[in-house]
Enzyme design. Structure first.
Site: not given
Ligand code: PMP
Length: 287
Positions: A184, A105, A52, A151
């Protein structure tokens, strides 16, 4: 003995574990992270957490400069040097130090940080008596803006909802998505039980694909419960027989009140208790 923290392949004492103030992880929340648990010396679902992390990094166009195998070793190595067998591990990968502008960058060397520390759970009595939550007014990030499956170090969306929760005297808060469906909680996934079936929002509701969520879905199916991933709204929570949350730190925790309405009997229900017990057995046995 001072805690040893891994940064870029070396271990530093907690007081000396530092990175640049020019790091875009700090300046912009530009980076990704994981929260992982070790139980009795075994890391729970290590591969899934590492995967993940790399998927989150891929999505934000951040190349982690070590392999997945090396990352797994950094995690187990940090536990080992600290002699920790039951611990919470935080892995952070930042974009690295750059200039005072957004452009990734202009950054150099992403920082890889691994912190293994004591676990911080909800107070023990809440696992027995259940948690009270409210619905936050702050909507979960729109997946087309910043996908909740990433995440990322940018957790302000959840923090704003968490503040609403704590202002209302609740340790967790429920977040709705842009369609008004339940998504959630600020750091946990949500499950709703009605008429013996276990329901949870699907990934397309705009949620983090919780690793504990996955484990609980598997456990519930093995135990013979019907598990359905479906779109739900607050009405589904209010009329539920039982509600519980899942997360790496929280494990499985019952919810007994939402927005002032008692859930079911107002006490943790039998299916929640059964799954909580099964989860404890799983983490003791599996890795
Ligand atoms: N949702 C959010 C927003 C989270 O931060 C977390 C904790 N990482 C979870 C759900 C639960 O996921 P996991 O079970 O993988 O810890």
């Amino acid at each position: 003995m001072s805690l040893k923290i891994y940064i870029g392949g070396k271990y530093y004492d907690k007081a000396d574990a530092k990175i640049s103030v020019y790091d875009h992880g700090l300046l912009y929340g530009d980076g990704v992270f994981e929260g992982i648990r070790a139980y009795s010396g075994r890391v729970f679902r290590l591969q899934q957490h590492v995967d993940r992390l790399y998927e989150s990094a891929r999505s934000i166009h951040l190349e982690i400069p070590i392999s997945r195998e090396e990352m797994a070793k950094a995690i187990t190595g940090t536990l080992a040097v600290n002699n920790l067998v039951d611990a919470y591990v935080r892995v952070v990968v930042t974009r690295g130090a750059g200039s005072l502008g957004l452009d990734p960058r202009k950054t150099t060397d992403p920082q890889i940080i691994v912190i293994a520390d004591a676990i911080s759970l909800y107070p023990a009595e809440l696992y027995e008596h259940g948690l009270k939550i409210i619905t936050a007014g702050t909507q979960r990030n729109h997946p087309a803006a910043l996908n909740p499956r990433i995440k990322s170090l940018n957790y302000l969306n959840n923090i704003l909802a968490k503040i609403e929760g704590t202002n209302a005297g609740c340790l967790e808060a429920l977040m709705l998505n842009h369609k008004g469906e339940i998504a959630e909680c600020t750091g946990d996934n949500i499950f709703v039980i009605r008429k013996g079936e276990v329901h949870t929002p699907g990934v397309d509701a705009g949620i983090l694909e919780g690793i504990t969520r996955d484990a609980v879905i598997e456990l519930a199916r093995e135990a013979g419960y019907k598990v359905v991933e479906r779109s739900m709204d607050r009405h589904d929570v209010y009329i539920a027989d039982e509600v519980f949350l899942t997360g790496t730190a929280a494990e499985v925790i019952p919810v007994v009140e939402c927005d002032g309405r008692p859930i079911g009997t107002g006490k943790p229900g039998p299916i929640t208790k059964d799954l909580l017990k099964r989860f404890h057995t799983l983490v003791r046995e599996a890795s």
